[in-house]
Every structure is written in C-alpha cells, then in structure tokens.
Design an enzyme around this catalytic site. Structure first.
Site, mmCIF file in Angstrom:
data_model
loop_
_atom_site.group_PDB
_atom_site.id
_atom_site.type_symbol
_atom_site.label_atom_id
_atom_site.label_comp_id
_atom_site.label_asym_id
_atom_site.label_seq_id
_atom_site.Cartn_x
_atom_site.Cartn_y
_atom_site.Cartn_z
ATOM 1 C CB SER A 216 -1.060 -3.952 8.520
ATOM 2 O OG SER A 216 -1.502 -4.426 9.759
ATOM 3 C CE LYS B 13 -7.003 1.316 3.451
ATOM 4 N NZ LYS B 13 -5.875 1.763 4.043
ATOM 5 C CE LYS C 178 -2.579 -4.603 12.893
ATOM 6 N NZ LYS C 178 -2.163 -3.488 12.643
ATOM 7 C CB CYS D 155 -4.827 -2.006 4.165
ATOM 8 S SG CYS D 155 -3.982 -2.321 5.789
ATOM 9 C CD GLU E 101 -2.497 0.958 2.672
ATOM 10 O OE1 GLU E 101 -2.388 -0.007 3.528
ATOM 11 O OE2 GLU E 101 -3.626 1.799 3.002
ATOM 12 C CD GLU F 36 10.510 7.683 33.439
ATOM 13 O OE1 GLU F 36 11.319 7.121 34.036
ATOM 14 O OE2 GLU F 36 10.639 8.428 32.324
ATOM 15 C CB ILE G 208 16.487 -0.259 34.014
ATOM 16 C CG1 ILE G 208 15.998 -1.544 33.226
ATOM 17 C CG2 ILE G 208 15.257 0.501 34.588
ATOM 18 C CD1 ILE G 208 16.700 -2.643 33.317
ATOM 19 C CG ASP G 209 13.687 3.764 32.180
ATOM 20 O OD1 ASP G 209 13.158 2.605 32.025
ATOM 21 O OD2 ASP G 209 13.294 4.499 32.831
#
Lengths: 584, 584
Positions: free
Chosen positions: A189, A126, A195, A162, A44, A437, A336-337
């Site tokens: 998509s 479409k 998904k 789609c 697409e 956060e 950690i982030d």
C-alpha cells in the site's frame, strides 16, 4: 484456544531483482523462525517487487517469477526453515483464462503462495483489482476467484491481498462465512499524507466484518514515485488494536495470538461473491500451550511534518540506491527549494555523497551565493561554484535571444552544467521543482527541470517552508546545527533570471495559490466551486489557466516521491493536447 | 424493404474543445442533410475529443459535455436540421452507480446520444471497455448495460461504440436477438500498421454474427501520439463490403441501404450478456421509395509505406495545429533521421513553416553541412547555420568534461540552441529520434531528445530508410524534386560527436538490430525465444541489456506518432527503477 506466533515482515523489494528479493525473504524468514514464529508473512509481490507494470505482460518474466518461487520454497527447506509456512507475494499466470480482447495478454496474476516443506502448498490471486490513482491492475491482471484458507497449527487462516480489504464484498465476508480464525492480508500500500488513519479504520472495520483477528502486512521502501510506509496492523475481531508496526522501517513484527480452533470439517463450497474455498491443511494440531511473550503493542507515530519529511528521505534514498548511483548533484541557488532538497539528500545519503554547485549569473543577488555557501558549511556537503557568465556570453554572441528566451537560456545553461558534471563524475542529478511550480508550469524545460529525480515535486511551496522549519527545529532539539540558513527561509522566493525578479511577479502569493491548487488539482473541483469558496474570481481563472496549459512540462518532469493521492505522475494523466480550459 | 440513406461522418475532434467540435458536427450534419441523409452519425466522443483521459474524472468537464450535447441538439433544430436523427459520441455520467473503491470517481461514461427534433432522444454508454495498449477505459468509465435501438424510418437500428464490436458477446449477438435491421457502431479506433485488414475482417465477422448490415464509423485526425485513420466500413449481413471510406481524410460517406422493416412490436426485455433493450421510435414510417443513387463503393487503399508516411504527416500536422503552433524548428545534421523529419514537416505544414538549423562542430564531416544545405535547397525550408564551437569552448573552459560527457555536451548545446530559437521565434521543436535509438537509449537526454514532438519515434531505422526512398520515388513519379539528398540516404549513420564515429561503433547493424527489437519490444519475446530464431546469442544479450536499461530516457522523450501496437508511449510503461534484465 490455539496459540499462534505470527511474523509480519515489513520488507523492501526491488522491481525485477528476483535474486535480491529472494535473499531478503530468506533472511527475514530465518529471523522469524529463530524467534519461534508459526506463520511467516511477506508483502504483496515481495518476490518480484511492486508495481511491475508492463513486466507483467512479458511471459519470460512471469516464468522467471514462478521459477524463483519454487526455488525459494526449496531454499527455505534446505536452510532448515521448511516447517514454518511462509506466505509470499509473487507474479503468476492463470492457466484457465482464454486469450481475447479485453484480457491481459498471458493472463498474469497478482498472486501469493504459501510455501511449506520445500513445496508450494497453495497459491491464490488478488480478487479485487484496483484500477485508479497509481493502480492499473485491470490492465495487467486476471482476478482470483477463490477464498484461500490454510490450516496452520489447528487455526484456519484466510488469506487476501491488499485491495481485497479495500473494496466491499469478496474475501472479507467470505472469511466470515468460512469461519476463519485469522484473516491475513499482504499488501504493498503506497504512502499518502494521512493515509495511516484511513488504513487503521479500514482494518478495524474489516476485522469486524470478517469476525476474526485480522493482520494487515505492508511493504516498506521506495519504487520510483511510490513510497511504502510499512505501518502493519493487527486488530482483534472487535477492531481493538493488538499491534502496530513502525512507519518506514524494515523489520519483523512478532505477535502471539490466541485464535479460535478450526472446525473439524474444513470449510468448502462457494461463498460470497462466488468465491470458491480452497483449503489446505498444513498442520492440524495446535501448538502446545506456551506463555505468550509477544503481546503486540503500538510503535509511536511520527508527527505530520516528520512523516512527510521521512517519506521524502526514504523515496530519495531508494531511488538513488536502486538505480545504482552512489551520489547526487544539485544546483544550489540559495533559495528554499534547493536548500530543502540538499537537506533531504544529506539525510538520505550522508553529506559526503552530496555534491552541490552554485551557478551564479549577473542577475544573482549577493545573498544567493552566501546562502548557498552557508548551507554547504552547515551540512558539510561538497560545494563548488561555476559562474555561467562565459557560456551565457558565448550564446548571446551566436543567438539573438531576449526576454523570456534569455531567462530560459540561463536556466538551461545551468541544466547543461549539472548534466556535464553528472556524466563526468557519475552523480544522479536532483531537480528542485515543487508541486506549486509544476502545477503552474513555472519552470524551464531542460533547465531547472533537468535531472533523474525530483524529490519535492509533490510538495506544495507552503509545505516546503514548513518542512524546512521543522527540519531546523528538529536539529536544534537534538543539539545539532540546523541545516538550512534562516535567511534562505526568510527571503522572498525568486528565480533570479532578471534584475529584481520575484516569484510573485508571475504567481499569486503561495498561501493563496496552494489552496486554489489543492482544490483544483487534488480535489478536482471546478472553477465555480473554487470561486464559491471565497477566492477572487480573476485569480482563480488565472491560476486554472496556467495549470490547464502546463501538462507538457509536467509530463517531461523527472519522477519524484508522491505524498498525495493526486500528484503529477502516474496517477494523473491528461492528453498533452487538451483544449479544455477550466480557467476559461 | 425500407430504404435508408446513411451518412457516416469521418471527422476530427480536438480534446476539450467542445465549441469547435460542436461546430464540426453542425457543419457535417448540414452537409449530410442537404444530401438527403436519413440517419447521420459522428464518431465516438466526437463532442469531447478522444481520449479525454483524466478529464473524465473532472465533474465540471462532464457537466460541460452534457450541457454541450443539449445545446447541440437545440442548435441542430434551430438550423433546420432537427428532423434527421444524429448519433454523436460524448462524455456522460451514470447516475445509478454508487461511489466506492474500484469505481471511477463520478461514474463517467463513454457515451453516445441520438439527437432528434431539438432533444436528446436516447443515450447509451459503451458496454465493452478496452483496457490494454493505448486504452485505459476501466480507469475512467462505468460500462453501459443496454442494447440501444432506435427506429428510424421503419428500420430498427441497433447502436454500439467501438470495443462493443472488438470483444466477443454483448451488443453484437444482442442486435441479432433484437432483430435489428442495421447495426451502427461509432468508433475512435487508433491507427496501427496493417490494422485496416484486421478491422475489415472484424466488421465482416460481426455483421454475420449480428445478422444485419453493419456500419463502422471511424474518427480521423491526430491526438498526441494517436492517429485516427478513418477507413469507415459498411458491410452487408453476409459480410460483403458495401462501402469503404478513404483513409486519413475528413469527409462524409453517404450510402443508400435497403434494410429489413422493423417488426410491429418493438424488441424488449433482457438479451445477451444481460443487456436490457432500450428502444425509441423516432419515425415509424419508411421513406417513400426512391431510386438509390449512392450504392457505396470502396476508396482506393494506400500502399504500405505511403500509409505509414501519411500517418506520420497527419499526426505531426495535428499536433502542431492543436497545440497552437504555426511553425516548427529542427536541427538538420545531414543525416537520414532529421532529413526525413524535415520532409515530413514540409509535407505536413508547407516548407515556409519549417525552420532548420545546421549546428556543425569540429567533428562534423564536410558532407554533413553540404547535405543539410542540399535538403534545404530541394525543399525550400528556412535554413540557417549556428556553429557550436564558441559555446563548446566556453563550457570546456569552465568544466572538465571528457569522453562521453563531452559527446553529450555537444548534443545539449544543440538542444539549447533549438530551444532558444523556439522561445524567441515561437516554433515548436521537433525531435528526430527513431524507435531503434529510443529502444537502445542511443540518444542524449536534453540533447537530441529536446523538443515538443518526435514525429518518427515509433519508426525503426530500417523503415526510416524505406520511407525516405519511397518519398523520393513518389516525388520523382510526380515530376517533382525528391526532397532527400541521395547522399544522406547512402552514407553510414553517424552521430558525429567524436572523430570518425559511426552508429555501428555502438549498435549492431540496423537490419539485425531492428529484427531483434521487433521481437523483444513489439512481440514481448524472451531472450531464449529470440536466440532460438537464429540470432547470435551475445548480440541478443547486448541488445536486450541496452533496452532493459533505457526506460528513463524513453520516459523523458517527447510524444510522437504511434504506428505500431507497441511503441514507447502510452501503451508501454515499465517501472523506471527496474532490475529485471532479460538481457542477463
């Protein structure tokens, strides 16, 4: 039954870069033709990139897209590829629609064309326009009202774009009514966690409804907040899987199909949902029988965490490259982030293109700098240290700030340092904020939120920990050094903006917080429903109140890879001034 | 012919604040009832505020809106106001729509209700949904499919919501088919420069199509980037103006109308566009004849510049108040942009709630500080000076930045100072950027773009000068001190980030620039079309290239009052990564 070698090209496009996209199409069309394809498809809006958003409303861009399509047809023929029909998505306009309120200016269409022998053999738009989540297609496009069918080597191939497969009615039942031998849908998509299961079930169901083999071709790559994960699918008329392409990787799926011969009389008339058949005979005679060599087959699926991690890498890599940056810079706090963002950046770009800065203050613990340095050592990224003390003192001498204002000031000093380095050296700044956060507004505007891209802005904190552990384990399995120091993963999260601060001073424990956020943010559940699931009422009220009030901060946050149906970004928009307090 | 005293309440609503909005409705309903109104109307979504955006998709908010509507009906009756029908906009859901792809989750509706005798006598939903410019109503709402008609004192009143009048077909011809005596439309139509002329012509045309007196009730106030300018209109069936309400001010327009008596048999059946008549008799007998005392009349119109200035004041005042701030802070450079923002803020909030900061550097000219101080003296706002030298030196000692990076650093130091003061003292930061700058990306991310609101972000630089001159002249006319120093208006614009810098080093002259921008940004014209209008080709290419590349900066800019159909904000969205270069 006639045979057909179908080529589904999972390709990447860049919005607005018509020349580059056309080049990609020619490259892969040649690849497919050289391998004997009889019908070649691209995703697409492959020619313009997807989504084009307000560019659709710019007549000069629509003109450019149309011109590029015709030039592409000519170029394919000139390069000896004109005999094989090529299906390609592009941006067009509807000449029949009258202008008026409620119709997009210039009547643009999300279109696709079949190119053959140097010309545009057939175009269509479409039919079902999605207008939810990340999609705004009613805003931009006029729907198509035909069922396009091309006869290729004696097989009638019905075409769709789609959403035509996602919504009920329209081209799927019309393909059955028209007696199509193959239904081919071209898609862009966007990726979402899990998904691919939904997608497979959808295609299987639609193939059964259409009563014919169905091919679902998907785009790959990244565009701003969207990642396209490929995962193209071919199923037979009973829903049996014939082929499934790899996730996230560019390439051409070639599959030999046996398909019913088209009836001598081409389909015509008006079918389901008022769709008028538009039929073009490109080649009436079947291919001479040949031994089928490409039976399909299924590429292995990625595991859950690997899939998310890959989506983040692909999104980050695409954003950096498509915005013309060669390198990135980020603050490395020892937490950690930023550690995960650094690991993602090294995987996306290579450590030699990743610059990290430790910016310790008087409140930084000793392990922070050590953990940051250890990550640098393990990954090999460029590392420097700029203590913020002198700037902090200069500000405090001129400005009477205390408490939260003083905490925010430190964060902003760091943001300014990163932007200074970015401006001077040309790196893109990465913002390390996570979805937990962002949801709660637990960040500093123009401080830790500074940057051009926020790779993990749609990832909850609990998932950040899982991804860090998964990445380290994956490295260990391959006999490589795990990039993230174990101490970074093990210690309690802290912003270190005042002595002894930890996140749980301000936020509930992340394991509880993230479950509440998922119900409120991703599932749109109300306070009572969430409490009814067994969470403490005062905690729920407090969390929801934080989320209710943080819209402005979220709006100002840089874009970042989406991995869920409801992140904070283009699928979610509240008024900034909003007095609805679900949290009371 | 029966008489009817109609009350159109131009009121302000706050999104999500159901209690406050209900209070406003009760207040003005009492006002109208005390003055003998027979039918009282409030704007589109007056109960929830407009636009609610993704709140529409939150079932708990829809439930709260429905509950608030029923409570409002009860409260009006309890306060002795139950006998007069009240038309009020709110958020509802459609119970008949099945969930599915392509339909908004929960089937929300942009609805209105007629409240009478403590109950909800009739409800209906907007039929034509706008989905362009600032509107995204296909994303959020399921359309209504009825023609609602209430019989009030022997007159059949057909009802509509906003876009129902803007688009062709639907409720306007249906009102004629139903033989309505009055067409009443409730609206939340956002302000745009010169829109009031369009609006008047529209209402006149629709009245003639409907074949009956037509009342168009509009909202006032501000919501994020939108300003609602009131300007409610009543015209007779020939398009003659009966009443026109003042712009921008809250209040109740009362007008005595003589309207055709309803036919004995109520209208029924299915009319134009498939609309089914829904008829409710609230009071069949006409009002006993009375001497009409309120014939209507037209409030005076504001002049062009006064209208824009007022829109900016209203937008700013609403944003500050609705976001819970009591005061604002801004940097005062001595230049025209921050001077105009300061004047607007003083007019919106009073000088005692406006805090200004001069932040001179080694590159500031002498007149900059003097001009800033002079404006402070003239307006009486709070003024302080914080030189950025010490912070600048501290950064330069730690960080090797030069050239553009050094220029941006100065701007970010100022942004950090303003945010520090904001955090410490609780003022909202105002960003001074204008539309010309924003279009070209001529600003510093996290520097002069810092803030919660950008009052003039949709105003071109040439218009800034006109507004400053108009404001000064208006003050002089009233015998007041003009707020903006003449030297500020007269000197060449400069960012003063390096020695001797002026805007024209980087940008074309604003009189040319703004005309090119208007063609490119507001009118979506292509490069060739713009050049064909007589502009220098190299200049056009250069300007368009700047605009093409500045999307990220625009996206990160704070919201600000919209005064044009195409500003940069919710009506305009491009992919951040976009390789379409109209400028080549």
């Amino acid at each position: 039954m006639p045979q057909l070698r179908l080529a589904l090209n999972q390709t990447d496009s860049c919005v607005g870069d018509l020349a580059r996209n056309a080049g990609t199409i020619v490259h892969w069309a040649r690849h497919a033709a050289e391998r004997g394809a009889h019908l070649i498809a691209f995703p697409e809006m492959a020619l313009t990139g997807y989504p084009v958003e307000d560019l659709a409303l710019r007549p000069s861009f629509v003109d450019a897209s149309r011109a590029a399509l015709h030039a592409l047809a000519g170029r394919l023929a000139a390069e000896g590829l004109g005999e094989v029909p090529v299906v390609v998505g592009y941006l067009d306009r509807c000449e029949q629609t009258l202008p008026g309120y409620g119709r997009p200016a210039g009547s643009p269409q999300n279109a696709a064309a079949v190119l053959h022998r140097g010309a545009v053999a057939l175009t269509f738009a479409k039919h079902h326009l999605p207008n939810y989540g990340v999609f705004d297609e009613f805003r931009y496009f006029v729907p198509g009202d035909t069922l396009p069918v091309v006869r290729v080597r004696g097989v009638d191939v019905a075409l769709a774009i789609c959403e035509d497969l996602w919504q009920e009615g329209g081209r799927v039942p019309a393909a059955r009514s028209a007696g199509a031998g193959l239904l081919l849908s071209v898609n862009a998509s966007p990726y979402e966690r899990e998904k691919h299961d939904t997608r497979l079930e959808l295609v299987r169901k639609r193939a059964q409804e259409a009563g014919c083999t169905t091919a679902y071709l998907a785009m790959i790559g990244g565009q701003d907040e969207l990642v396209f994960d490929g995962d193209s699918i071919v199923v037979d008329r009973d829903g049996g899987v014939i082929a499934r392409a790899p996730q996230f990787s560019e390439g051409c799926v070639l599959v030999d199909l046996e398909l019913p011969a088209a009836a001598p009389e081409p389909p015509s008339g008006v079918l389901d949902d008022g769709l008028r058949v538009e039929h073009a005979v490109l080649s009436a005679d079947p291919v001479p029988p040949y031994p089928p060599e490409l039976p399909g087959g299924q590429a292995p699926r990625l595991g859950g965490l690997e899939e998310i991690y890959t989506a983040l890498v692909v999104g980050l890599r695409a954003y950096v490259a498509k915005n013309g940056f060669g390198s990135v810079v980020l603050g490395l706090s020892g937490g950690i982030d930023s550690a995960l963002v650094a690991a993602l950046a090294c995987d996306a770009l290579g450590a030699e293109r990743v610059h990290a800065v430790a910016m310790p203050s008087r409140y930084s613990s000793e392990h922070s700098l050590a953990d940051a340095a250890e990550l640098a050592r393990r990954t090999g990224l460029h590392f420097r240290t700029v203590p913020i003390g002198p700037m902090f003192d200069a500000y405090l001498a001129s400005l009477a700030v205390t408490g939260l204002a003083e905490e925010n000031l430190q964060s902003r000093l760091r943001g300014t340092i990163l932007m200074g380095i970015s401006n001077q050296e040309g790196h893109l700044v990465l913002a390390p904020g996570n979805k937990s956060e962002l949801a709660c507004g637990y960040s500093t505007l123009y401080g830790d939120s500074v940057g051009g891209y926020g790779p993990i802005k749609d990832v909850y904190k609990t998932v950040i920990f899982e991804l860090a552990r998964w990445r380290n384990a994956a490295a260990a399995e391959r006999g490589q050094t795990p990039p993230i120091p174990e101490h970074t993963i093990g210690k309690p999260p802290s912003a270190e903006l005042r002595p002894g601060q930890v996140d749980t001073d301000s936020l509930p424990d992340y394991t509880v917080l993230d479950r509440v956020l998922e119900l409120y943010v991703d599932q749109d559940r109300g306070r009572e429903e969430i409490v009814a699931q067994g969470f403490d009422e005062a905690l729920v009220t407090r969390v929801l109140r934080m989320v209710d009030r943080a819209e402005y901060k979220r709006r100002q946050y840089p874009p970042g890879t989406k991995i869920s149906a409801k992140g904070f970004g283009k699928d979610r928009r509240l008024p900034i001034t909003n007095h609805w307090r679900e949290g009371g």
